[in-house]
Design a protein around this motif. Structure first.
Motif, PDB file in Angstrom:
ATOM      1  N   UNK A  77      58.681  78.040  53.948  1.00 14.69           N
ATOM      2  CA  UNK A  77      58.727  78.579  54.868  1.00 14.69           C
ATOM      3  C   UNK A  77      59.981  78.327  56.482  1.00 14.69           C
ATOM      4  N   UNK A  78      59.212  77.189  56.582  1.00 14.17           N
ATOM      5  CA  UNK A  78      60.520  76.263  57.289  1.00 14.17           C
ATOM      6  C   UNK A  78      61.168  75.122  56.814  1.00 14.17           C
ATOM      7  N   UNK A  79      62.026  74.744  57.632  1.00 18.02           N
ATOM      8  CA  UNK A  79      63.092  73.477  57.371  1.00 18.02           C
ATOM      9  C   UNK A  79      63.567  72.681  58.131  1.00 18.02           C
ATOM     10  N   UNK A  80      63.375  72.107  58.922  1.00 19.69           N
ATOM     11  CA  UNK A  80      63.684  71.448  59.910  1.00 19.69           C
ATOM     12  C   UNK A  80      64.643  70.614  59.450  1.00 19.69           C
ATOM     13  N   UNK A  81      65.894  70.456  59.742  1.00 19.22           N
ATOM     14  CA  UNK A  81      67.909  70.286  60.035  1.00 19.22           C
ATOM     15  C   UNK A  81      68.109  69.080  60.542  1.00 19.22           C
ATOM     16  N   UNK A  82      67.345  68.150  60.041  1.00 19.35           N
ATOM     17  CA  UNK A  82      68.220  66.993  61.045  1.00 19.35           C
ATOM     18  C   UNK A  82      69.370  66.442  60.862  1.00 19.35           C
ATOM     19  N   UNK A  83      70.202  66.386  62.755  1.00 20.14           N
ATOM     20  CA  UNK A  83      71.190  66.038  62.902  1.00 20.14           C
ATOM     21  C   UNK A  83      72.303  66.963  62.973  1.00 20.14           C
ATOM     22  N   UNK A 119      65.375  75.287  61.426  1.00 24.44           N
ATOM     23  CA  UNK A 119      65.444  74.758  62.576  1.00 24.44           C
ATOM     24  C   UNK A 119      65.864  73.511  62.960  1.00 24.44           C
ATOM     25  N   UNK A 120      67.193  73.396  63.502  1.00 23.52           N
ATOM     26  CA  UNK A 120      67.720  72.264  63.293  1.00 23.52           C
ATOM     27  C   UNK A 120      67.291  71.525  65.102  1.00 23.52           C
ATOM     28  N   UNK A 121      67.148  70.296  64.494  1.00 22.17           N
ATOM     29  CA  UNK A 121      67.143  69.166  65.443  1.00 22.17           C
ATOM     30  C   UNK A 121      68.133  68.033  65.186  1.00 22.17           C
ATOM     31  N   UNK A 122      69.600  68.132  66.140  1.00 24.57           N
ATOM     32  CA  UNK A 122      70.205  66.968  66.298  1.00 24.57           C
ATOM     33  C   UNK A 122      71.515  67.434  67.804  1.00 24.57           C
TER      34      UNK A 122
END
Length: 609
Positions: free
Chosen positions: A210-216, A233-236
């Motif tokens: 249910x959750x995807x941490x998108x890196x970059x 959810x993006x961390x970039x």
């Protein structure tokens, strides 16, 4: 990725102590002392991996082996290593060093996991391991790096979250590796503009995700790819160092910042991944972050260290001086207190860092407590370097500072009598002034304090407005705990303190999740919080506390959504239930050191005693 903690007086509530106060700003600099440092290194990347293993493991049933010359299949190894409590050792494609064999023997490893197919780690490596160590071999490899990532993910097991990172570079995946390892979630690889079919098939087949941490940033993982994964959810950031900072800040509740590991994140060959890979396994084991760096230093890196580390922290360098020189290490240490100069691209201002609480407090400060003065006294700390908040307890043995503590101590504290099943001291205090109503009032006072300036985008009325809108039987429409509902819960389950608190906790979180499901726009908005002290006014970047072992938990971050921040703050007020084995007063005190950091890197320190 909210890490459970037991501090009832959150940093946001402490920030509200100073937000409407008048402070004389004189620009006193922070102390010039610096964090300690250590280095883990060997003659080359293979020897460094052995030294990392020796540092972190006295023994291990498992060892993970990855190719030390190419990162493609190795990127996803760290969460698997954490699942097996294993170090990551390196090999050349067709030759395993004698020191690596010796390390497998020292660990007394019975099982060796090889990451990658036979094109990456040749079959003769298996023969060498079997003949010289007696360990059995398991191999996870696919036709390409993307399929390998899904095979490793399947080996980790069922999960509700995944990390999605580029398979076309190493920095983003390894920035996220410690957090992924701590949480036990796999790293799935993708191309920048296209989600590979094997990766898409894995996500589709695991419907519980249910959750995807998108890196970059979008150059690493495009928005079109992000739109294809559940709960993206993006961390970039603009580059790998900005992304590293965003990952560590956004997922900081997973980490202890008593130590950080630092590894080279860029170099002339483009394959300087090895120390970060093996070090990330140790970082995940110790719940520390992995900081990638360069020469010259990026200002994103220096600001990250300034924001997250203290002079009590340790910087552990991975690799020799050819990768990270002693000069760079000196700059990293200086960044913590901003006593040195750095250079490099990207990032916000690296101006002077000031301890705002090193100023004199005006008399107006004390009036901000209002009706809550019965619970606290407030004064300037020693040398004017902090704000000291002293909890006022009703007796020398009074250690109940949380709702869980109220439930746990109810039978003796509030006069429960077995024959009547009723609490005696509910509205009327006992001889020491203790009553259920007064203790619940303490928690409500902290809700009040937290709410004073918790006015994030669209949160009309603040946190109390949310708590009062949940429909929970435990809260009044004004957003306060209803002590009569707490009384009924205790009397309904007088011999099950954990069960009573669990009932409250489950009701609160169920209602809160429903609230945000019905308020999607608010839930996904990015918050803003401004702190004003006299003439000083700045946007708050992060709120955190530092406990006795100097680990830091972030309770508010401008990089998180309103829902994430509210969840963190509510969890801080009402943490997950302990187990029945815990004693009633275990870790229920609000004491600790709290820090509010602003966008310009100024900060406020509050000591709760």
């Amino acid at each position: 990725m909210q890490k459970r903690n037991k501090k009832i007086l959150s940093v946001c509530s402490l920030a509200s102590l100073v937000i409407s106060s008048s402070v004389v700003s004189t620009g006193v600099k922070a102390a010039s002392s610096q964090p300690s440092s250590t280095r883990i290194s060997g003659a080359d990347r293979y020897e460094t991996a052995v030294q990392v293993s020796k540092t972190g493991w006295t023994s291990s049933d498992y060892v993970v082996i990855a190719n030390g010359q190419g990162y493609a299949d190795a990127l996803c190894a760290d969460p698997l290593a954490k699942a097996k409590n294993a170090p990551v050792l390196l090999t050349q494609s067709d030759s395993l060093s004698s020191s690596t064999i010796a390390e497998i023997k020292r660990l007394n490893a019975k099982h060796v996991i090889i990451v990658g197919g036979t094109g990456v780690v040749k079959s003769n490596i298996e023969d060498t391991i079997k003949s010289q160590t007696g360990a059995d071999i398991t191999r996870y490899g696919g036709t390409d790096r993307y399929e390998t990532s899904t095979k490793i993910a399947a080996a980790i097991g069922t999960t509700s979250k995944v990390v999605l990172a580029s398979g076309q570079g190493f920095a983003d995946a390894l920035s996220a590796a410690p957090a992924a390892s701590i949480e036990g979630v796999p790293i799935i690889l993708t191309q920048a503009n296209s989600l590979p079919q094997t990766s898409a098939n894995y996500i589709k087949a695991n419907s519980g995700i249910t959750k995807t941490y998108v890196i970059g940033g979008t150059a690493s993982v495009s928005d079109s790819v992000l739109s294809q994964v559940p709960g993206g959810q993006r961390f970039g950031g603009s580059d790998r160092f900005a992304t590293n900072k965003a990952v560590i800040e956004g997922l900081s509740s997973d980490f202890n910042f008593n130590n950080v590991y630092v590894a080279l994140g860029v170099g002339p060959n483009g394959n300087e991944f090895a120390d970060a890979l093996t070090g990330a396994a140790l970082a995940g084991k110790n719940k520390n972050a992995l900081v990638i760096t360069s020469n010259p230093l990026s200002s994103y890196t220096t600001q990250l260290l300034s924001d997250k580390l203290t002079t009590s922290s340790t910087i552990t360098v991975l690799g020799g001086t050819a990768n990270i020189s002693d000069s760079i290490l000196s700059q990293l240490k200086s960044a913590v207190t901003n006593t040195g100069s750095t250079s490099g691209g990207g990032g916000s201002s690296t101006g002077e860092t000031k301890n705002i609480t090193s100023q004199a407090l005006s008399s107006n400060f004390y009036t901000t407590l209002g009706k809550n003065k019965q619970y606290y006294t407030v004064a300037s700390g020693a040398n004017n370097d902090s704000i000291d908040v002293t909890l006022k307890n009703t007796s020398a043995n009074d250690k109940v500072d949380t709702l869980e503590g109220i439930f746990a101590n109810a039978k003796t504290r509030y006069g429960y009598v077995d024959t009547t099943g009723k609490l005696t001291y509910v509205d009327t205090p006992n001889a020491e002034g203790i009553s259920l109503k007064n203790d619940v009032g303490r928690v409500n006072a902290r809700i009040d304090m937290l709410d004073n300036n918790f006015k994030m985008n669209g949160v009309t009325g603040g946190l109390k407005a949310i708590l009062g809108s949940l429909g929970s039987k435990y809260f009044t429409p004004e957003g306060y705990l209803d002590y009569t509902a707490i009384e009924k819960e205790i009397e309904a389950n007088p011999n099950d303190a954990i069960g009573s608190y669990s009932a409250f906790y489950n009701d609160l979180n169920g209602q809160k999740d429903s609230y945000f499901n019905n308020n999607k726009t608010l839930a996904t908005s990015t918050p803003t919080l401004t702190c004003t002290i006299g003439d000083y006014s700045e946007n708050v970047s992060g709120l955190s506390f530092t406990n006795a072992s100097n680990s830091t938990t972030t309770l508010y971050s401008k990089n998180n959504t309103v829902e994430v921040n509210v969840n963190a703050l509510v969890e801080n007020l009402f943490p997950a239930p302990t187990t029945a084995a815990d004693t009633p007063t275990d870790s229920i005190s609000a004491v600790g050191t709290y820090k509010v950091t602003f966008d310009n890197r100024d900060y406020i320190v509050v000591n709760v005693k």
